[in-house]
Write a protein that holds these residues in place. Structure first.
Motif, PDB file in Angstrom:
ATOM      1  N   LYS A   1     -27.365  84.914  17.225  1.00 38.41           N
ATOM      2  CA  LYS A   1     -27.576  85.454  18.581  1.00 38.41           C
ATOM      3  C   LYS A   1     -28.947  85.119  19.160  1.00 38.41           C
ATOM      4  O   LYS A   1     -29.023  84.646  20.299  1.00 38.41           O
ATOM      5  CB  LYS A   1     -27.345  86.957  18.614  1.00 38.41           C
ATOM      6  CG  LYS A   1     -27.547  87.515  20.033  1.00 38.41           C
ATOM      7  CD  LYS A   1     -26.753  88.735  20.267  1.00 38.41           C
ATOM      8  CE  LYS A   1     -26.909  89.339  21.624  1.00 38.41           C
ATOM      9  NZ  LYS A   1     -27.137  88.496  22.747  1.00 38.41           N
ATOM     10  N   PRO A   2     -30.053  85.323  18.424  1.00 35.68           N
ATOM     11  CA  PRO A   2     -31.354  84.974  19.008  1.00 35.68           C
ATOM     12  C   PRO A   2     -31.478  83.488  19.350  1.00 35.68           C
ATOM     13  O   PRO A   2     -32.144  83.122  20.312  1.00 35.68           O
ATOM     14  CB  PRO A   2     -32.359  85.359  17.925  1.00 35.68           C
ATOM     15  CG  PRO A   2     -31.649  86.274  17.003  1.00 35.68           C
ATOM     16  CD  PRO A   2     -30.199  85.953  17.112  1.00 35.68           C
TER      17      PRO A   2
ATOM     18  N   ILE B   1     -24.436  76.606  11.543  1.00 34.63           N
ATOM     19  CA  ILE B   1     -25.536  76.829  12.486  1.00 34.63           C
ATOM     20  C   ILE B   1     -26.761  77.369  11.758  1.00 34.63           C
ATOM     21  O   ILE B   1     -27.888  76.920  11.990  1.00 34.63           O
ATOM     22  CB  ILE B   1     -25.111  77.799  13.604  1.00 34.63           C
ATOM     23  CG1 ILE B   1     -24.064  77.137  14.505  1.00 34.63           C
ATOM     24  CG2 ILE B   1     -26.321  78.253  14.434  1.00 34.63           C
ATOM     25  CD1 ILE B   1     -23.405  78.084  15.490  1.00 34.63           C
ATOM     26  N   VAL B   2     -26.558  78.306  10.853  1.00 38.60           N
ATOM     27  CA  VAL B   2     -27.678  78.933  10.153  1.00 38.60           C
ATOM     28  C   VAL B   2     -28.335  77.961   9.175  1.00 38.60           C
ATOM     29  O   VAL B   2     -29.554  77.931   9.048  1.00 38.60           O
ATOM     30  CB  VAL B   2     -27.207  80.216   9.431  1.00 38.60           C
ATOM     31  CG1 VAL B   2     -28.264  80.753   8.488  1.00 38.60           C
ATOM     32  CG2 VAL B   2     -26.825  81.278  10.458  1.00 38.60           C
ATOM     33  N   THR B   3     -27.527  77.143   8.501  1.00 37.85           N
ATOM     34  CA  THR B   3     -28.090  76.254   7.478  1.00 37.85           C
ATOM     35  C   THR B   3     -28.546  74.908   8.024  1.00 37.85           C
ATOM     36  O   THR B   3     -29.411  74.273   7.436  1.00 37.85           O
ATOM     37  CB  THR B   3     -27.082  76.017   6.340  1.00 37.85           C
ATOM     38  OG1 THR B   3     -25.876  75.460   6.873  1.00 37.85           O
ATOM     39  CG2 THR B   3     -26.780  77.314   5.611  1.00 37.85           C
ATOM     40  N   SER B   4     -27.988  74.456   9.136  1.00 39.21           N
ATOM     41  CA  SER B   4     -28.354  73.162   9.723  1.00 39.21           C
ATOM     42  C   SER B   4     -28.503  73.292  11.231  1.00 39.21           C
ATOM     43  O   SER B   4     -27.726  72.714  11.994  1.00 39.21           O
ATOM     44  CB  SER B   4     -27.285  72.106   9.403  1.00 39.21           C
ATOM     45  OG  SER B   4     -27.089  71.997   8.038  1.00 39.21           O
ATOM     46  N   PRO B   5     -29.491  74.057  11.695  1.00 38.80           N
ATOM     47  CA  PRO B   5     -29.587  74.298  13.131  1.00 38.80           C
ATOM     48  C   PRO B   5     -29.755  73.051  13.981  1.00 38.80           C
ATOM     49  O   PRO B   5     -29.239  72.978  15.089  1.00 38.80           O
ATOM     50  CB  PRO B   5     -30.799  75.229  13.261  1.00 38.80           C
ATOM     51  CG  PRO B   5     -31.536  75.126  11.979  1.00 38.80           C
ATOM     52  CD  PRO B   5     -30.560  74.685  10.946  1.00 38.80           C
ATOM     53  N   GLN B   6     -30.445  72.039  13.473  1.00 40.08           N
ATOM     54  CA  GLN B   6     -30.644  70.824  14.265  1.00 40.08           C
ATOM     55  C   GLN B   6     -29.334  70.070  14.477  1.00 40.08           C
ATOM     56  O   GLN B   6     -29.140  69.424  15.501  1.00 40.08           O
ATOM     57  CB  GLN B   6     -31.659  69.875  13.607  1.00 40.08           C
ATOM     58  CG  GLN B   6     -33.060  70.415  13.594  1.00 40.08           C
ATOM     59  CD  GLN B   6     -33.301  71.438  12.465  1.00 40.08           C
ATOM     60  OE1 GLN B   6     -32.501  71.576  11.544  1.00 40.08           O
ATOM     61  NE2 GLN B   6     -34.396  72.167  12.554  1.00 40.08           N
ATOM     62  N   ALA B   7     -28.424  70.191  13.535  1.00 39.19           N
ATOM     63  CA  ALA B   7     -27.146  69.476  13.639  1.00 39.19           C
ATOM     64  C   ALA B   7     -26.276  70.012  14.756  1.00 39.19           C
ATOM     65  O   ALA B   7     -25.403  69.323  15.248  1.00 39.19           O
ATOM     66  CB  ALA B   7     -26.393  69.555  12.316  1.00 39.19           C
ATOM     67  N   VAL B   8     -26.507  71.251  15.162  1.00 40.27           N
ATOM     68  CA  VAL B   8     -25.685  71.843  16.213  1.00 40.27           C
ATOM     69  C   VAL B   8     -26.457  72.047  17.516  1.00 40.27           C
ATOM     70  O   VAL B   8     -26.033  72.776  18.392  1.00 40.27           O
ATOM     71  CB  VAL B   8     -25.074  73.196  15.751  1.00 40.27           C
ATOM     72  CG1 VAL B   8     -24.044  72.954  14.684  1.00 40.27           C
ATOM     73  CG2 VAL B   8     -26.142  74.154  15.287  1.00 40.27           C
ATOM     74  N   GLY B   9     -27.613  71.420  17.633  1.00 39.02           N
ATOM     75  CA  GLY B   9     -28.340  71.454  18.889  1.00 39.02           C
ATOM     76  C   GLY B   9     -29.415  72.513  18.999  1.00 39.02           C
ATOM     77  O   GLY B   9     -29.995  72.702  20.063  1.00 39.02           O
ATOM     78  N   ASP B  10     -29.726  73.214  17.915  1.00 39.20           N
ATOM     79  CA  ASP B  10     -30.788  74.219  17.937  1.00 39.20           C
ATOM     80  C   ASP B  10     -32.132  73.520  17.806  1.00 39.20           C
ATOM     81  O   ASP B  10     -32.354  72.762  16.860  1.00 39.20           O
ATOM     82  CB  ASP B  10     -30.583  75.206  16.775  1.00 39.20           C
ATOM     83  CG  ASP B  10     -31.667  76.254  16.695  1.00 39.20           C
ATOM     84  OD1 ASP B  10     -32.503  76.342  17.622  1.00 39.20           O
ATOM     85  OD2 ASP B  10     -31.696  76.992  15.710  1.00 39.20           O
ATOM     86  N   PRO B  11     -33.042  73.736  18.720  1.00 45.68           N
ATOM     87  CA  PRO B  11     -34.329  73.037  18.696  1.00 45.68           C
ATOM     88  C   PRO B  11     -35.318  73.552  17.654  1.00 45.68           C
ATOM     89  O   PRO B  11     -36.401  73.019  17.537  1.00 45.68           O
ATOM     90  CB  PRO B  11     -34.879  73.274  20.104  1.00 45.68           C
ATOM     91  CG  PRO B  11     -34.240  74.538  20.548  1.00 45.68           C
ATOM     92  CD  PRO B  11     -32.895  74.577  19.902  1.00 45.68           C
ATOM     93  N   ARG B  12     -34.972  74.566  16.862  1.00 45.82           N
ATOM     94  CA  ARG B  12     -35.919  75.118  15.880  1.00 45.82           C
ATOM     95  C   ARG B  12     -36.468  74.075  14.963  1.00 45.82           C
ATOM     96  O   ARG B  12     -35.885  73.251  14.423  1.00 45.82           O
ATOM     97  CB  ARG B  12     -35.254  76.190  15.011  1.00 45.82           C
ATOM     98  CG  ARG B  12     -35.047  77.486  15.696  1.00 45.82           C
ATOM     99  CD  ARG B  12     -34.651  78.527  14.693  1.00 45.82           C
ATOM    100  NE  ARG B  12     -33.222  78.395  14.434  1.00 45.82           N
ATOM    101  CZ  ARG B  12     -32.534  79.212  13.658  1.00 45.82           C
ATOM    102  NH1 ARG B  12     -33.118  80.180  13.050  1.00 45.82           N
ATOM    103  NH2 ARG B  12     -31.250  79.066  13.487  1.00 45.82           N
TER     104      ARG B  12
END
Length: 128
Positions: free
Chosen positions: A62-63, A117-128
């Protein structure tokens, strides 16, 4: 900086991705190898565990969804995944083994998406 014992950060349970992965492996095996349907106790056991895992994963995702640029492709994918998991989690308990097995299949899918999403955030578009 130390975390206050009663703060929200201290109250959150850590996400154990190993346990979640093991549950997903078991659920996929049960769904793939049970003909015509899995045993009711297996469905109930796995459904309960997957619901708990999804609740924890939703708190992590969510965040990320909230801070992404709204309207982008990455945000749309994340929001769709988040909403889909929330919808399956909130759906009413089903009656009958066939319906419960279908719900188990969907919980397994959604839990896998959230874990990605939690383990590979960059793979799903998360900029973290």
């Amino acid at each position: 900086m130390p975390v206050e014992p009663n703060s929200p950060e201290a109250q959150r349970l850590p996400v154990d991705t190993t346990v979640i992965t093991q549950t997903l492996i078991r659920a996929r095996a049960v769904l793939a190898n049970s003909h015509p349907l899995p045993r009711p106790y297996e469905v109930a056991y796995l459904t309960g565990h997957l619901c708990g895992h999804i609740r924890l994963l939703l708190e992590e995702v969510k965040p990320v969804v909230d801070v992404m640029d709204h309207g982008t492709t990455g945000w749309d994918r994340m929001k769709t995944t988040y909403d889909g998991a929330r919808s399956v989690l909130d759906s009413e308990t089903t009656h009958g083994l066939t319906a419960a097995t279908v719900r188990l299949h969907e919980l397994t899918r959604q839990c896998g998406f959230l874990l990605d999403i939690v383990t590979s955030p960059q793979a799903v578009g998360d900029p973290r």
